[in-house]
Design a protein around this motif. Sequence first.
Motif, short mmCIF file in Angstrom:
data_model
loop_
_atom_site.label_atom_id
_atom_site.label_comp_id
_atom_site.label_asym_id
_atom_site.label_seq_id
_atom_site.Cartn_x
_atom_site.Cartn_y
_atom_site.Cartn_z
N LEU A 1 -9.96 77.99 30.24
CA LEU A 1 -9.43 76.94 31.10
C LEU A 1 -7.94 77.16 31.41
O LEU A 1 -7.44 76.71 32.43
N ILE A 2 -7.25 77.85 30.52
CA ILE A 2 -5.87 78.25 30.83
C ILE A 2 -5.89 79.20 32.04
O ILE A 2 -5.11 79.07 32.98
N ASP A 3 -6.85 80.13 32.01
CA ASP A 3 -6.98 81.07 33.14
C ASP A 3 -7.36 80.31 34.42
O ASP A 3 -6.86 80.60 35.50
N LEU A 4 -8.27 79.35 34.28
CA LEU A 4 -8.71 78.58 35.44
C LEU A 4 -7.53 77.77 36.00
O LEU A 4 -7.37 77.64 37.22
N ALA A 5 -6.69 77.24 35.12
CA ALA A 5 -5.52 76.48 35.55
C ALA A 5 -4.55 77.37 36.32
O ALA A 5 -3.96 76.96 37.32
N THR A 6 -4.41 78.61 35.86
CA THR A 6 -3.53 79.56 36.55
C THR A 6 -4.06 79.86 37.94
O THR A 6 -3.32 79.90 38.92
N TRP A 7 -5.38 80.04 38.02
CA TRP A 7 -5.99 80.24 39.34
C TRP A 7 -5.76 79.02 40.24
O TRP A 7 -5.37 79.15 41.40
N ALA A 8 -5.97 77.80 39.69
CA ALA A 8 -5.84 76.57 40.47
C ALA A 8 -4.40 76.40 40.97
O ALA A 8 -4.16 75.90 42.06
N SER A 9 -3.45 76.87 40.16
CA SER A 9 -2.06 76.74 40.57
C SER A 9 -1.75 77.62 41.78
O SER A 9 -0.96 77.26 42.64
N TRP A 10 -2.45 78.75 41.89
CA TRP A 10 -2.35 79.59 43.09
C TRP A 10 -3.12 78.95 44.24
O TRP A 10 -2.62 78.83 45.36
N ARG A 11 -4.33 78.46 43.94
CA ARG A 11 -5.24 77.95 44.97
C ARG A 11 -4.67 76.72 45.69
O ARG A 11 -4.94 76.48 46.86
N TRP A 12 -3.88 75.89 44.95
CA TRP A 12 -3.32 74.69 45.57
C TRP A 12 -1.79 74.70 45.56
O TRP A 12 -1.16 73.66 45.73
N ALA A 13 -1.21 75.87 45.38
CA ALA A 13 0.25 76.06 45.50
C ALA A 13 1.04 75.00 44.74
O ALA A 13 1.97 74.41 45.29
N GLY A 14 0.64 74.74 43.48
CA GLY A 14 1.34 73.73 42.70
C GLY A 14 1.61 74.23 41.29
O GLY A 14 1.15 75.30 40.91
N PRO A 15 2.38 73.45 40.52
CA PRO A 15 2.71 73.88 39.16
C PRO A 15 1.48 73.92 38.25
O PRO A 15 0.63 73.04 38.32
N VAL A 16 1.40 74.94 37.43
CA VAL A 16 0.25 75.10 36.53
C VAL A 16 0.17 73.93 35.55
O VAL A 16 -0.92 73.56 35.08
N VAL A 17 1.32 73.30 35.31
CA VAL A 17 1.37 72.17 34.38
C VAL A 17 0.42 71.04 34.78
O VAL A 17 -0.24 70.43 33.95
N SER A 18 0.33 70.78 36.10
CA SER A 18 -0.57 69.72 36.57
C SER A 18 -1.99 69.95 36.06
O SER A 18 -2.71 69.02 35.72
#
Length: 581
Positions: A77-94
Amino acid sequence: LRICRVQPDVPALDKAFDYSIPDALAPAVRVGTIVRVSLHGRRVRGWVIALDVAASGDPSKLLPIAKVVGSGPPAELIDLATWASWRWAGPVVSFLRAASPPNAVRDLAPPASLATGSPAVRVLAWPPAADRRELVAQRIAPRGSTLIVSADGARFGSLLRHLEREGHRVLVIRADCSAADKTRAWSRAREGNCVVLGGRSAVWTPVPDLAAVIVLDEGDEALQEESAPTWNGRDVAAERARRNGAELTLVGVVPSLEAEALGGRAERPDRSTERHGWPGVEVVDLREAPPGRGLLTDELARAVRRSVDAGERAVCMLNRKGRARLLVCAACGSPATCERCGAAVAEDEERRLACAHCGMTRPPVCVSCHGARFKALRPGVRKLRDGLAAMFPKVEVAHVDAEVGEVPEALVLVGTEAVLHRVQGPIGLVAFLDLDQELLAPRYRASEQALALVARGARRTGTNGRLLLQTRLPEHAVVQTALRADPSILPELERRQRRELGYPPFGGLAELVGVAPAVDAAVEQLRASGIDVLGPAPRGERLQALARSDDLPTLLDALADAGPPARALGRLRIAVDPPRV
Ligand SMILES: [Zn+2]
Ligand SMILES: [Zn+2]
């Protein structure tokens, strides 16, 4: 000396730092563990996102981790969060926050991940009021865990009871659960072999043995986060299923083009299920209503009367937010719309009809009858409740909007779409007094959103209730979809319009809003990377721009480069796949 990389829980920073791991803490530190560290003299929470990293400087100068707080998201899920941060151009922290328990979880040994599913994507059209408990039950994986994501929390109860009767261990994760309940569910999910039922945040549940994902109401706006990063639960679910090799089922009344892009054209149930999965639908052609009556038509009066006589609630819906003046043909009553994107058009200074949405202009001629005179409709909404009250002097008619605290007990309710979310108990009639406000909204998802609203109405009345659709566009694909219970009509229109405009899923689209220096810098950099940018134009105190590319990854890569330096200059909100543009 062991070194780990920690992502501090500071969205504005969006940067990771290296720390050393004291020997005493070493057994408790894994990828995902939530820790406390010193950062610029402050103690902050953070996530361990990598272990045994090579230090960039002198390792003996690194600060140690101050404390282990508890378990966090597993590595996948850390990897998925990193992907999501690219996919929605936002901070990985969210995303790391969404994947973490609200309270500390001290048991520190999560089970190993197991791959148990078979990768496949199915897209299913399912009528709004049809029972879907069996449909869901059949798609639960026989082994391992299943995630069920749904936009409509109102129906969790009956689905939960059904699944429990079938012997499943079900964990419910809802936005309104207490922090303690959410933490307990998060912790139990790590044991695997369960069914998780929840809203969009359920996609971040740490089950170790994901075998199936079911997304209900997959095109519903409620699955997308409103504030940036504007992540969509369906798309995170799809990516997670793909990474885990889990089976993905996307269900919608009319599956979206995004679902189609993931899993191909939708499967449909038999015609009888489709037909019986809608309430009775009546369409009122407002072009034929007698002048002076406005939206208070005879058909509306009859339908409300029928509902009231049966002791059932009637809900009359009218969206007043952003209501536009509508130009209609003086001869035939058809509204003036854009031939390219379907939005309402207005007269410009040269007396041509101009589309504020896509910029197309044309001569002021009615496309239905070639008439050349138009009149502006003034909706007169304030008088609506009074008009209804006058029609039904013996019945209580109440008005509901976002400001009204408790929904009144009245048998007839008039209000915005919030009514459908807030009214408890059965509803006999849902009447859309002016559906054209939805159909012609200057947004590329207007039709999809209008259909989602109609479908929500249909779910609330159930198959025994009635829907009344008042419109000047009775042939519109959304109206025909409901009337004929046919999910194939709308995608035809949507595919044509979106392809023509290069909008998702046929291209990438992002909206940038922020202070001038930040927006200007981002726009300049995006243009330098070959991205089309519309604007920037003033929006209130701020600037707004729209970035578009022929494929999504190109846009996302450009945003990943342009975003951070621009954000250093001031507030900048980037909304990828903006739902209301
Ligand atoms: Zn006309
Ligand atoms: Zn247009």
